[in-house]
Design a protein around this motif. Sequence first.
Motif, PDB file in Angstrom:
ATOM      1  N   THR A  56       0.825  -1.209   0.000  1.00  0.00           N
ATOM      2  CA  THR A  56       0.000   0.000   0.000  1.00  0.00           C
ATOM      3  C   THR A  56       0.861   1.262   0.000  1.00  0.00           C
ATOM      4  N   GLN A  57       2.025   1.209   0.702  1.00  0.00           N
ATOM      5  CA  GLN A  57       2.884   2.385   0.743  1.00  0.00           C
ATOM      6  C   GLN A  57       3.482   2.699  -0.622  1.00  0.00           C
ATOM      7  N   MET A  58       3.759   1.654  -1.425  1.00  0.00           N
ATOM      8  CA  MET A  58       4.396   1.848  -2.732  1.00  0.00           C
ATOM      9  C   MET A  58       3.382   1.952  -3.872  1.00  0.00           C
ATOM     10  N   LEU A  59       2.100   1.812  -3.545  1.00  0.00           N
ATOM     11  CA  LEU A  59       1.065   1.827  -4.582  1.00  0.00           C
ATOM     12  C   LEU A  59       1.035   3.137  -5.361  1.00  0.00           C
ATOM     13  N   PRO A  60       1.071   4.320  -4.728  1.00  0.00           N
ATOM     14  CA  PRO A  60       1.045   5.565  -5.517  1.00  0.00           C
ATOM     15  C   PRO A  60       2.164   5.644  -6.553  1.00  0.00           C
ATOM     16  N   SER A  61       3.365   5.223  -6.181  1.00  0.00           N
ATOM     17  CA  SER A  61       4.488   5.266  -7.117  1.00  0.00           C
ATOM     18  C   SER A  61       4.307   4.256  -8.247  1.00  0.00           C
ATOM     19  N   ALA A  62       3.766   3.070  -7.916  1.00  0.00           N
ATOM     20  CA  ALA A  62       3.528   2.053  -8.943  1.00  0.00           C
ATOM     21  C   ALA A  62       2.502   2.547  -9.961  1.00  0.00           C
ATOM     22  N   ILE A  63       1.451   3.201  -9.482  1.00  0.00           N
ATOM     23  CA  ILE A  63       0.425   3.737 -10.375  1.00  0.00           C
ATOM     24  C   ILE A  63       1.023   4.791 -11.302  1.00  0.00           C
ATOM     25  N   ALA A  64       1.890   5.645 -10.748  1.00  0.00           N
ATOM     26  CA  ALA A  64       2.514   6.697 -11.562  1.00  0.00           C
ATOM     27  C   ALA A  64       3.429   6.095 -12.619  1.00  0.00           C
ATOM     28  N   ARG A  65       4.183   5.043 -12.269  1.00  0.00           N
ATOM     29  CA  ARG A  65       5.121   4.444 -13.228  1.00  0.00           C
ATOM     30  C   ARG A  65       4.375   3.725 -14.354  1.00  0.00           C
ATOM     31  N   ILE A  66       3.321   3.005 -14.009  1.00  0.00           N
ATOM     32  CA  ILE A  66       2.590   2.240 -15.028  1.00  0.00           C
ATOM     33  C   ILE A  66       1.852   3.184 -15.971  1.00  0.00           C
ATOM     34  N   GLY A  67       1.288   4.256 -15.427  1.00  0.00           N
ATOM     35  CA  GLY A  67       0.628   5.258 -16.262  1.00  0.00           C
ATOM     36  C   GLY A  67      -0.596   4.743 -16.987  1.00  0.00           C
ATOM     37  N   ALA A  68      -1.426   3.957 -16.305  1.00  0.00           N
ATOM     38  CA  ALA A  68      -2.618   3.378 -16.934  1.00  0.00           C
ATOM     39  C   ALA A  68      -3.660   4.455 -17.223  1.00  0.00           C
ATOM     40  N   ARG A  69      -4.384   4.301 -18.332  1.00  0.00           N
ATOM     41  CA  ARG A  69      -5.463   5.227 -18.658  1.00  0.00           C
ATOM     42  C   ARG A  69      -6.675   5.001 -17.771  1.00  0.00           C
ATOM     43  N   GLU A  70      -6.845   3.757 -17.323  1.00  0.00           N
ATOM     44  CA  GLU A  70      -8.002   3.424 -16.481  1.00  0.00           C
ATOM     45  C   GLU A  70      -7.540   2.483 -15.377  1.00  0.00           C
ATOM     46  N   ILE A  71      -7.998   2.744 -14.149  1.00  0.00           N
ATOM     47  CA  ILE A  71      -7.574   1.960 -12.994  1.00  0.00           C
ATOM     48  C   ILE A  71      -8.801   1.287 -12.390  1.00  0.00           C
ATOM     49  N   LEU A  72      -8.737  -0.026 -12.318  1.00  0.00           N
ATOM     50  CA  LEU A  72      -9.854  -0.843 -11.851  1.00  0.00           C
ATOM     51  C   LEU A  72      -9.659  -1.186 -10.373  1.00  0.00           C
ATOM     52  N   VAL A  73     -10.697  -0.946  -9.569  1.00  0.00           N
ATOM     53  CA  VAL A  73     -10.639  -1.199  -8.132  1.00  0.00           C
ATOM     54  C   VAL A  73     -11.911  -1.920  -7.710  1.00  0.00           C
ATOM     55  N   ASP A  74     -11.781  -2.827  -6.748  1.00  0.00           N
ATOM     56  CA  ASP A  74     -12.930  -3.576  -6.249  1.00  0.00           C
ATOM     57  C   ASP A  74     -13.958  -2.615  -5.644  1.00  0.00           C
ATOM     58  N   GLN A  75     -15.206  -2.820  -6.017  1.00  0.00           N
ATOM     59  CA  GLN A  75     -16.281  -1.960  -5.505  1.00  0.00           C
ATOM     60  C   GLN A  75     -16.390  -2.028  -3.986  1.00  0.00           C
ATOM     61  N   ASN A  76     -15.939  -3.134  -3.397  1.00  0.00           N
ATOM     62  CA  ASN A  76     -16.038  -3.297  -1.952  1.00  0.00           C
ATOM     63  C   ASN A  76     -15.095  -2.386  -1.174  1.00  0.00           C
ATOM     64  N   VAL A  77     -14.083  -1.825  -1.843  1.00  0.00           N
ATOM     65  CA  VAL A  77     -13.171  -0.917  -1.144  1.00  0.00           C
ATOM     66  C   VAL A  77     -13.471   0.547  -1.457  1.00  0.00           C
ATOM     67  N   GLN A  78     -14.554   0.778  -2.190  1.00  0.00           N
ATOM     68  CA  GLN A  78     -14.876   2.162  -2.568  1.00  0.00           C
ATOM     69  C   GLN A  78     -15.103   3.051  -1.350  1.00  0.00           C
ATOM     70  N   ASP A  79     -15.838   2.533  -0.372  1.00  0.00           N
ATOM     71  CA  ASP A  79     -16.121   3.331   0.823  1.00  0.00           C
ATOM     72  C   ASP A  79     -14.894   3.490   1.715  1.00  0.00           C
ATOM     73  N   ILE A  80     -13.897   2.596   1.550  1.00  0.00           N
ATOM     74  CA  ILE A  80     -12.723   2.622   2.429  1.00  0.00           C
ATOM     75  C   ILE A  80     -11.653   3.565   1.891  1.00  0.00           C
ATOM     76  N   ILE A  81     -11.245   3.356   0.638  1.00  0.00           N
ATOM     77  CA  ILE A  81     -10.163   4.169   0.076  1.00  0.00           C
ATOM     78  C   ILE A  81     -10.549   4.803  -1.260  1.00  0.00           C
ATOM     79  N   GLY A  82     -11.840   4.766  -1.603  1.00  0.00           N
ATOM     80  CA  GLY A  82     -12.268   5.309  -2.888  1.00  0.00           C
ATOM     81  C   GLY A  82     -11.902   6.770  -3.068  1.00  0.00           C
ATOM     82  N   HIS A  83     -12.169   7.581  -2.063  1.00  0.00           N
ATOM     83  CA  HIS A  83     -11.879   9.023  -2.158  1.00  0.00           C
ATOM     84  C   HIS A  83     -10.376   9.261  -2.257  1.00  0.00           C
ATOM     85  N   GLU A  84      -9.606   8.502  -1.488  1.00  0.00           N
ATOM     86  CA  GLU A  84      -8.147   8.678  -1.515  1.00  0.00           C
ATOM     87  C   GLU A  84      -7.578   8.309  -2.877  1.00  0.00           C
TER      88      GLU A  84
END
Length: 313
Positions: free
Chosen positions: A145-173
């Motif tokens: 989780t600590q390295m996730l922001p950097s991984a997202i920046a390096r991959i540079g995906a146009r669309e990021i898929l996240v489980d709907q079950n975590v939307q209320d937990i970290i969706g805003h972040e």
Amino acid sequence: MLNLKLATKKTNGGPVPMAGFPFFQLDRFLKTLVGDLNKYVAISEEFAVNAEDKTRAGGLMFDRKVARIITPGTLIDEKFIDPSEHNFLLAVYLDVPSLQSQLKQHADNDSQSSHHHILSSVPQQVGLSWLDLSTGDFFTQLTTTQMLPSAIARIGAREILVDQNVQDIIGHELQMLVGHDHRLVTFFQYPGAFKPVSEWGAMLESPIPEDARASFTPEEVAAGYSLLEYIRVQLQGSNLKLQPPIRKHLNESMSIDRNSLSGLEILETARDGFGKGSLLHAVRRTCTKSGARLLRDRLSMSNQNFGRCCDFY
């Protein structure tokens, strides 16, 4: 958004408001909606109604069904994408029960915590899987989780898929994390059970070698299978074949954190976000589009084998 002219059509039931465009202009509006505005587009088509269903449908000869849902990460037509850059679709998998448990424990230990930075405060392994439908490239990686922001920046995906079950937990972040990069976050209901890599053959050009199957972690398998399920739902049965997934290891390259990637202007300038003026723009002398994509990947990850990029100059 599209500057369409509003009109009406006279019918026996009265005037019907309409706003449309000729079919041959579909590509133009798809590029605007999906490529420029990061919107989802559902395309419905007419299907002939068989004799049995015609009576049930009140004599209608045709029915309309959604044939495809187009999103920024599922574009496959070269008219809509830059062939010198990957059009990655990225799936992020977090163990929801474990995340909730750690978050509760963290809150109990620190009653003053505001929970605005959950990703950095709650350590957990994260499964990543990303692919490019236009080229068939398919990858997985295990991170934290600590390295996730950097991984997202390096991959540079146009669309990021996240489980709907975590939307209320970290969706805003997550939305705040990728918002300034103009990436789209899609919350999708991940499958309840994840099939092992040995059962992914229907969507792959060739089976995954048996000796490589055991190397994939449960988190990577969950992310990869969720990604394949999303594609199956969005493309409505299109017979696409991907390359077997390649597992990326953290020790293969020197990881560059998100701030360094931006501050050093490796892929784009910090002032306006354009590629012109960046390190990539300065050194890019590739002869092919695939070479340009490879150069971008290796620059963003400072690969230890970066010297091989000169093969594409």
